[in-house]
Motif scaffolding. Structure first.
Motif, PDB file in Angstrom:
ATOM      1  N   ARG A  31       0.302  -5.462  11.208  1.00  0.00           N
ATOM      2  CA  ARG A  31       1.002  -3.959  11.242  1.00  0.00           C
ATOM      3  C   ARG A  31       0.920  -3.369   9.999  1.00  0.00           C
ATOM      4  O   ARG A  31       1.914  -3.253   9.080  1.00  0.00           O
ATOM      5  CB  ARG A  31       2.636  -4.700  11.267  1.00  0.00           C
ATOM      6  CG  ARG A  31       3.023  -5.327  12.681  1.00  0.00           C
ATOM      7  CD  ARG A  31       2.796  -4.489  13.759  1.00  0.00           C
ATOM      8  NE  ARG A  31       3.846  -3.662  13.856  1.00  0.00           N
ATOM      9  CZ  ARG A  31       4.202  -2.795  14.966  1.00  0.00           C
ATOM     10  NH1 ARG A  31       3.065  -2.846  16.034  1.00  0.00           N
ATOM     11  NH2 ARG A  31       5.021  -1.710  14.649  1.00  0.00           N
ATOM     12  N   ASN A  32       0.244  -2.470  10.192  1.00  0.00           N
ATOM     13  CA  ASN A  32      -0.191  -1.595   8.977  1.00  0.00           C
ATOM     14  C   ASN A  32       0.188  -0.091   9.109  1.00  0.00           C
ATOM     15  O   ASN A  32      -0.649   0.703   8.778  1.00  0.00           O
ATOM     16  CB  ASN A  32      -1.524  -1.830   8.564  1.00  0.00           C
ATOM     17  CG  ASN A  32      -2.697  -1.371   9.368  1.00  0.00           C
ATOM     18  OD1 ASN A  32      -2.397  -1.511  10.616  1.00  0.00           O
ATOM     19  ND2 ASN A  32      -3.813  -0.996   8.709  1.00  0.00           N
ATOM     20  N   GLU A  33       1.082   0.306  10.129  1.00  0.00           N
ATOM     21  CA  GLU A  33       1.332   1.461  10.245  1.00  0.00           C
ATOM     22  C   GLU A  33       1.965   2.132   9.132  1.00  0.00           C
ATOM     23  O   GLU A  33       2.539   1.604   8.295  1.00  0.00           O
ATOM     24  CB  GLU A  33       2.418   1.750  11.202  1.00  0.00           C
ATOM     25  CG  GLU A  33       3.756   1.304  11.114  1.00  0.00           C
ATOM     26  CD  GLU A  33       3.983  -0.301  11.877  1.00  0.00           C
ATOM     27  OE1 GLU A  33       2.871  -0.819  11.773  1.00  0.00           O
ATOM     28  OE2 GLU A  33       4.834  -0.556  12.223  1.00  0.00           O
ATOM     29  N   GLN A  34       1.770   3.399   8.980  1.00  0.00           N
ATOM     30  CA  GLN A  34       2.362   4.235   7.773  1.00  0.00           C
ATOM     31  C   GLN A  34       3.632   4.617   7.972  1.00  0.00           C
ATOM     32  O   GLN A  34       3.723   5.242   9.049  1.00  0.00           O
ATOM     33  CB  GLN A  34       1.243   5.228   7.300  1.00  0.00           C
ATOM     34  CG  GLN A  34      -0.035   4.658   6.629  1.00  0.00           C
ATOM     35  CD  GLN A  34      -0.947   5.644   5.877  1.00  0.00           C
ATOM     36  OE1 GLN A  34      -0.533   6.654   5.898  1.00  0.00           O
ATOM     37  NE2 GLN A  34      -2.227   5.080   5.981  1.00  0.00           N
ATOM     38  N   PHE A  65       6.277   7.512   6.398  1.00  0.00           N
ATOM     39  CA  PHE A  65       6.097   8.749   5.498  1.00  0.00           C
ATOM     40  C   PHE A  65       7.690   9.120   5.206  1.00  0.00           C
ATOM     41  O   PHE A  65       8.713   8.901   5.784  1.00  0.00           O
ATOM     42  CB  PHE A  65       5.606   9.937   6.327  1.00  0.00           C
ATOM     43  CG  PHE A  65       4.167   9.696   6.603  1.00  0.00           C
ATOM     44  CD1 PHE A  65       3.567   9.048   7.618  1.00  0.00           C
ATOM     45  CD2 PHE A  65       3.266  10.534   5.769  1.00  0.00           C
ATOM     46  CE1 PHE A  65       2.336   9.022   8.010  1.00  0.00           C
ATOM     47  CE2 PHE A  65       1.898  10.528   5.957  1.00  0.00           C
ATOM     48  CZ  PHE A  65       1.553   9.814   6.961  1.00  0.00           C
ATOM     49  N   GLY A  66       7.366   9.481   3.664  1.00  0.00           N
ATOM     50  CA  GLY A  66       8.701   9.996   3.314  1.00  0.00           C
ATOM     51  C   GLY A  66       8.976  11.699   3.900  1.00  0.00           C
ATOM     52  O   GLY A  66       7.972  11.980   4.528  1.00  0.00           O
ATOM     53  N   TYR A  85      -0.464  12.500   0.251  1.00  0.00           N
ATOM     54  CA  TYR A  85      -1.006  13.353   0.977  1.00  0.00           C
ATOM     55  C   TYR A  85      -0.446  14.667   0.511  1.00  0.00           C
ATOM     56  O   TYR A  85       0.336  14.857   0.108  1.00  0.00           O
ATOM     57  CB  TYR A  85      -0.883  13.068   2.593  1.00  0.00           C
ATOM     58  CG  TYR A  85      -1.326  11.958   3.060  1.00  0.00           C
ATOM     59  CD1 TYR A  85      -0.464  10.711   3.222  1.00  0.00           C
ATOM     60  CD2 TYR A  85      -2.642  11.843   3.531  1.00  0.00           C
ATOM     61  CE1 TYR A  85      -0.747   9.590   3.809  1.00  0.00           C
ATOM     62  CE2 TYR A  85      -3.152  10.867   4.309  1.00  0.00           C
ATOM     63  CZ  TYR A  85      -2.086   9.637   4.356  1.00  0.00           C
ATOM     64  OH  TYR A  85      -2.764   8.506   4.871  1.00  0.00           O
ATOM     65  N   LYS A 119       1.037  -1.193  -0.111  1.00  0.00           N
ATOM     66  CA  LYS A 119       0.071   0.004   0.132  1.00  0.00           C
ATOM     67  C   LYS A 119       0.769   1.377  -0.024  1.00  0.00           C
ATOM     68  O   LYS A 119       1.813   1.337   0.679  1.00  0.00           O
ATOM     69  CB  LYS A 119      -0.913   0.075   1.087  1.00  0.00           C
ATOM     70  CG  LYS A 119      -1.866  -1.155   1.325  1.00  0.00           C
ATOM     71  CD  LYS A 119      -2.897  -0.986   2.415  1.00  0.00           C
ATOM     72  CE  LYS A 119      -3.884  -2.080   2.115  1.00  0.00           C
ATOM     73  NZ  LYS A 119      -4.696  -2.135   3.464  1.00  0.00           N
ATOM     74  N   TYR A 146       0.496   5.639  -0.526  1.00  0.00           N
ATOM     75  CA  TYR A 146      -0.397   6.893  -0.341  1.00  0.00           C
ATOM     76  C   TYR A 146       0.208   8.129  -0.983  1.00  0.00           C
ATOM     77  O   TYR A 146       1.503   8.390  -0.458  1.00  0.00           O
ATOM     78  CB  TYR A 146      -0.886   6.962   1.030  1.00  0.00           C
ATOM     79  CG  TYR A 146      -1.192   5.766   1.906  1.00  0.00           C
ATOM     80  CD1 TYR A 146      -0.183   4.849   2.252  1.00  0.00           C
ATOM     81  CD2 TYR A 146      -2.660   5.280   1.725  1.00  0.00           C
ATOM     82  CE1 TYR A 146      -0.649   3.512   3.019  1.00  0.00           C
ATOM     83  CE2 TYR A 146      -2.938   4.163   2.431  1.00  0.00           C
ATOM     84  CZ  TYR A 146      -2.126   3.309   2.950  1.00  0.00           C
ATOM     85  OH  TYR A 146      -2.268   2.349   3.679  1.00  0.00           O
ATOM     86  N   VAL A 154      -2.485  -5.090   5.322  1.00  0.00           N
ATOM     87  CA  VAL A 154      -3.283  -5.319   6.849  1.00  0.00           C
ATOM     88  C   VAL A 154      -3.406  -6.641   7.425  1.00  0.00           C
ATOM     89  O   VAL A 154      -3.435  -6.702   8.859  1.00  0.00           O
ATOM     90  CB  VAL A 154      -4.591  -4.502   6.957  1.00  0.00           C
ATOM     91  CG1 VAL A 154      -5.648  -5.448   5.970  1.00  0.00           C
ATOM     92  CG2 VAL A 154      -5.169  -4.388   8.275  1.00  0.00           C
ATOM     93  N   LEU A 184       3.407  14.706   0.689  1.00  0.00           N
ATOM     94  CA  LEU A 184       3.896  13.570   1.544  1.00  0.00           C
ATOM     95  C   LEU A 184       3.436  12.146   0.900  1.00  0.00           C
ATOM     96  O   LEU A 184       2.262  12.058   0.802  1.00  0.00           O
ATOM     97  CB  LEU A 184       3.363  13.580   3.145  1.00  0.00           C
ATOM     98  CG  LEU A 184       4.025  14.658   3.934  1.00  0.00           C
ATOM     99  CD1 LEU A 184       3.239  14.957   4.894  1.00  0.00           C
ATOM    100  CD2 LEU A 184       5.539  14.428   4.070  1.00  0.00           C
TER     101      LEU A 184
END
Lengths: 112, 115
Positions: B101-104, B106-107, B35, B31, B33, B97, B90
């Motif tokens: 452990r599906n914490e995101q 970030f770059g 933002y 996954k 994303y 999931v 971002l």
């Protein structure tokens, strides 16, 4: 549905405690907490996966009340390094496994 | 240590230019994303992907497009940049999931200014 965070901002003296709340109008599957320092990317703090679960990392802990559809983040004996904006991200049962809905953030400033 | 990269870190361009913001991760996450975040403000989800050849629009309407041809790469393209696109972008990724452990992660973000 965006979760609601409160308070919007808080100023603490070093060593004081704070609580940040996150509530949702939808039934929640999980709640994530992130901290973002000025000019940096958000950093993951913890995830709470089921009702009543409490997790902690050093002096930062969180609880998740599934029935009330809310989570609280507890910062104990705050340190200067705790300053930043705290975001909660929620995953509802209707979109489990999908993208998180983030709150508007709570700005925390810890002063000496 | 999260391994998610974004380039460029800063970009200043003129109105009407086509731009592509790059995002790559080496964690094998399914996954990813995108933002959009204005300084001191909330995170707005503009695009996400569950895996290769999967892309979805987020809650915030955006004139950008994304592609996911490879697992590790999730570029965002603006065909014609406008001053209203000025913001920080971002990129994030998370494991499936099912792993629990599906914490995101970030770059570092790309700060875009359109003149």
């Amino acid at each position: 549905q965006q979760p609601v965070q409160s308070p919007q901002a808080v100023i603490l003296r070093e060593g004081e405690d704070a609580v940040i709340n996150c509530s949702s109008s939808k039934a929640l599957y999980s709640v994530h907490w992130y901290r973002q320092k000025h000019g940096e990317a958000p950093v993951f703090l913890m995830i709470l996966l089921k009702g009543g679960e409490q997790k902690g990392h050093e002096k930062i802990s969180a609880s998740f009340n599934e029935k009330k559809q809310q989570s609280s983040l507890y910062l104990t004996a705050s340190q200067l390094s705790y300053s930043g904006t705290y975001f909660c991200g929620t995953e509802s049962r209707s979109n489990s496994g999908y993208a998180l809905n983030f709150g508007k953030g709570t700005s925390l400033l810890v002063t000496p | 240590e999260a391994d998610i990269y974004q380039t460029p870190r800063y970009l200043v361009i003129g109105t009407g230019k086509k731009i592509t913001l790059e995002c790559s991760q080496t964690m094998g996450h399914d996954k990813m994303y995108w933002y959009q975040q204005d300084p001191g403000m909330e995170l707005h989800l503009i695009h996400y992907s569950y895996g290769v050849n999967s892309t979805e629009k987020g809650d915030l309407s955006s004139e950008s497009t994304v592609s996911r041809i490879r697992t590790e790469h999730f570029p965002l393209t603006l065909e014609s940049a406008r001053p209203s696109h000025t913001s920080q972008y971002l990129c994030a990724s998370s494991a499936d999931v099912a792993s629990g452990r599906n914490e995101q992660f970030f770059g570092p973000g790309t700060r875009l200014t359109v003149l």
